[in-house]
Design a protein around this motif. Structure first.
Motif, PDB file in Angstrom:
ATOM      1  N   ALA A 112       4.996  15.516 -11.484  1.00  0.00           N
ATOM      2  CA  ALA A 112       3.924  13.995 -11.702  1.00  0.00           C
ATOM      3  C   ALA A 112       3.639  13.938 -10.547  1.00  0.00           C
ATOM      4  O   ALA A 112       4.297  13.581  -9.199  1.00  0.00           O
ATOM      5  CB  ALA A 112       6.053  13.430 -12.108  1.00  0.00           C
ATOM      6  N   PRO A 113       2.078  13.058 -11.023  1.00  0.00           N
ATOM      7  CA  PRO A 113       1.639  12.932  -9.394  1.00  0.00           C
ATOM      8  C   PRO A 113       2.280  11.675  -9.056  1.00  0.00           C
ATOM      9  O   PRO A 113       3.128  10.600  -9.564  1.00  0.00           O
ATOM     10  CB  PRO A 113       0.373  12.627  -9.968  1.00  0.00           C
ATOM     11  N   ALA A 114       2.163  11.285  -7.820  1.00  0.00           N
ATOM     12  CA  ALA A 114       2.479   9.931  -7.431  1.00  0.00           C
ATOM     13  C   ALA A 114       1.862   8.781  -8.279  1.00  0.00           C
ATOM     14  O   ALA A 114       0.815   8.521  -8.845  1.00  0.00           O
ATOM     15  CB  ALA A 114       1.991   9.415  -6.025  1.00  0.00           C
ATOM     16  N   VAL A 115       2.545   7.534  -9.233  1.00  0.00           N
ATOM     17  CA  VAL A 115       2.012   6.655  -9.257  1.00  0.00           C
ATOM     18  C   VAL A 115       2.172   5.236  -9.247  1.00  0.00           C
ATOM     19  O   VAL A 115       4.304   5.356  -8.379  1.00  0.00           O
ATOM     20  CB  VAL A 115       2.532   6.234 -10.596  1.00  0.00           C
ATOM     21  N   SER A 116       1.586   3.607  -9.476  1.00  0.00           N
ATOM     22  CA  SER A 116       2.065   2.661  -8.873  1.00  0.00           C
ATOM     23  C   SER A 116       3.492   1.980 -10.001  1.00  0.00           C
ATOM     24  O   SER A 116       3.325   1.969 -11.145  1.00  0.00           O
ATOM     25  CB  SER A 116       0.832   2.081  -9.094  1.00  0.00           C
ATOM     26  N   CYS A 117       4.655   1.998  -8.823  1.00  0.00           N
ATOM     27  CA  CYS A 117       4.964   1.330  -9.624  1.00  0.00           C
ATOM     28  C   CYS A 117       5.302  -0.477 -10.398  1.00  0.00           C
ATOM     29  O   CYS A 117       5.692  -0.828 -11.073  1.00  0.00           O
ATOM     30  CB  CYS A 117       6.479   1.034  -9.338  1.00  0.00           C
ATOM     31  N   THR A 118       4.306  -0.934  -9.896  1.00  0.00           N
ATOM     32  CA  THR A 118       4.154  -2.498  -9.639  1.00  0.00           C
ATOM     33  C   THR A 118       3.507  -2.316 -11.225  1.00  0.00           C
ATOM     34  O   THR A 118       2.904  -2.786 -12.105  1.00  0.00           O
ATOM     35  CB  THR A 118       2.833  -3.248  -9.041  1.00  0.00           C
ATOM     36  N   ASN A 119       2.891  -0.741 -11.654  1.00  0.00           N
ATOM     37  CA  ASN A 119       2.477  -1.091 -13.230  1.00  0.00           C
ATOM     38  C   ASN A 119       2.925  -1.181 -14.885  1.00  0.00           C
ATOM     39  O   ASN A 119       2.621  -1.975 -15.929  1.00  0.00           O
ATOM     40  CB  ASN A 119       1.361   0.213 -13.923  1.00  0.00           C
TER      41      ASN A 119
END
Length: 233
Positions: free
Chosen positions: A67-74
């Motif tokens: 899985a690609p890196a994602v912003s946890c704030t979303n």
């Protein structure tokens, strides 16, 4: 990288029987824990906001990708309020899986058919068995009640004729946990809470009252996946 786990809720017999469930499952990995084989997370699309960090629809089975890196704030935008959808399906729920991602934990309910499936999810003081009212307690500081508008395999509501004589986990049985998930960001356990009058209930133990989202995905094998993602914060 995501760590993910698979649980065959009714034992080794079901492991063999699932080979005829209308097609192959999402891509397999070699990760194991607590005696369970690992699988990658599914690639959702359709109802609800699709969770981030998953392979695109159409990824060939047997070829998992990280899985690609994602912003946890979303994930904070998912909210903690009830989420529901109306449709009902006569296809049975035959498997429950869990996966750990960077920003959320995932629970996948596999349903053996292409019909749209509805649901009602909400945080409750304690999940109760539909019909009897028996309490189905789960570890964690929050209990998420998952009601799916579909029967479980082998229940009185399952008229599909799929794998005759093979039944799903009885009410009260743990499908994930309760041990082995203590260090996960959100998920603590998944427990069956029975089938009654056209719907199946599950108790999901969560570390706290965390934001969550729900989506469904129909794969190329006509298997419907109801996907619940629990934010880590």
């Amino acid at each position: 990288m995501s760590r993910v786990f698979l649980l065959w809720p009714i034992g080794a017999v079901l492991s063999v029987a699932l080979a005829g469930c209308g097609g192959s499952a999402p891509p397999l990995t070699t990760t194991t824990a607590n005696g369970a084989s690992g699988v990658t997370g599914t690639a959702p699309s359709g109802t609800g906001p699709p969770p981030t960090g998953t392979p695109p629809t159409g990824t060939p089975t047997g070829q998992p990708r990280p899985a690609p890196a994602v912003s946890c704030t979303n994930t904070a935008r998912w909210g903690t309020g009830p989420k529901e959808s109306a449709p009902s399906s006569a296809a049975p729920i035959y498997r429950v899986r869990a996966a750990q991602h960077d920003c959320y934990d995932r629970v996948v309910f596999d349903i053996n058919g292409p019909a749209p499936v509805g649901y009602h999810l909400s945080y409750v003081p304690v999940v109760t068995e539909d019909g009897s009212g028996r309490e189905i307690a789960v570890p964690g500081r929050a209990a998420l009640q998952v009601i799916i508008h579909a029967p479980t395999q082998g229940s009185p509501g399952d008229t599909s004729g799929h794998q005759p004589g093979v039944g799903f986990a009885p009410s009260g049985q743990y499908l994930q946990g309760p041990g082995g998930l203590e260090k996960w960001g959100a998920l603590r356990a998944v427990r069956s809470a029975g089938f009654f009058e056209g719907q199946s209930t599950f108790a999901v133990g969560v570390r706290d009252r965390l934001p969550f989202t729900v989506s469904t995905w129909l794969d190329q094998n006509q298997i419907t996946h109801l996907i619940v993602d629990l934010a880590h914060r």
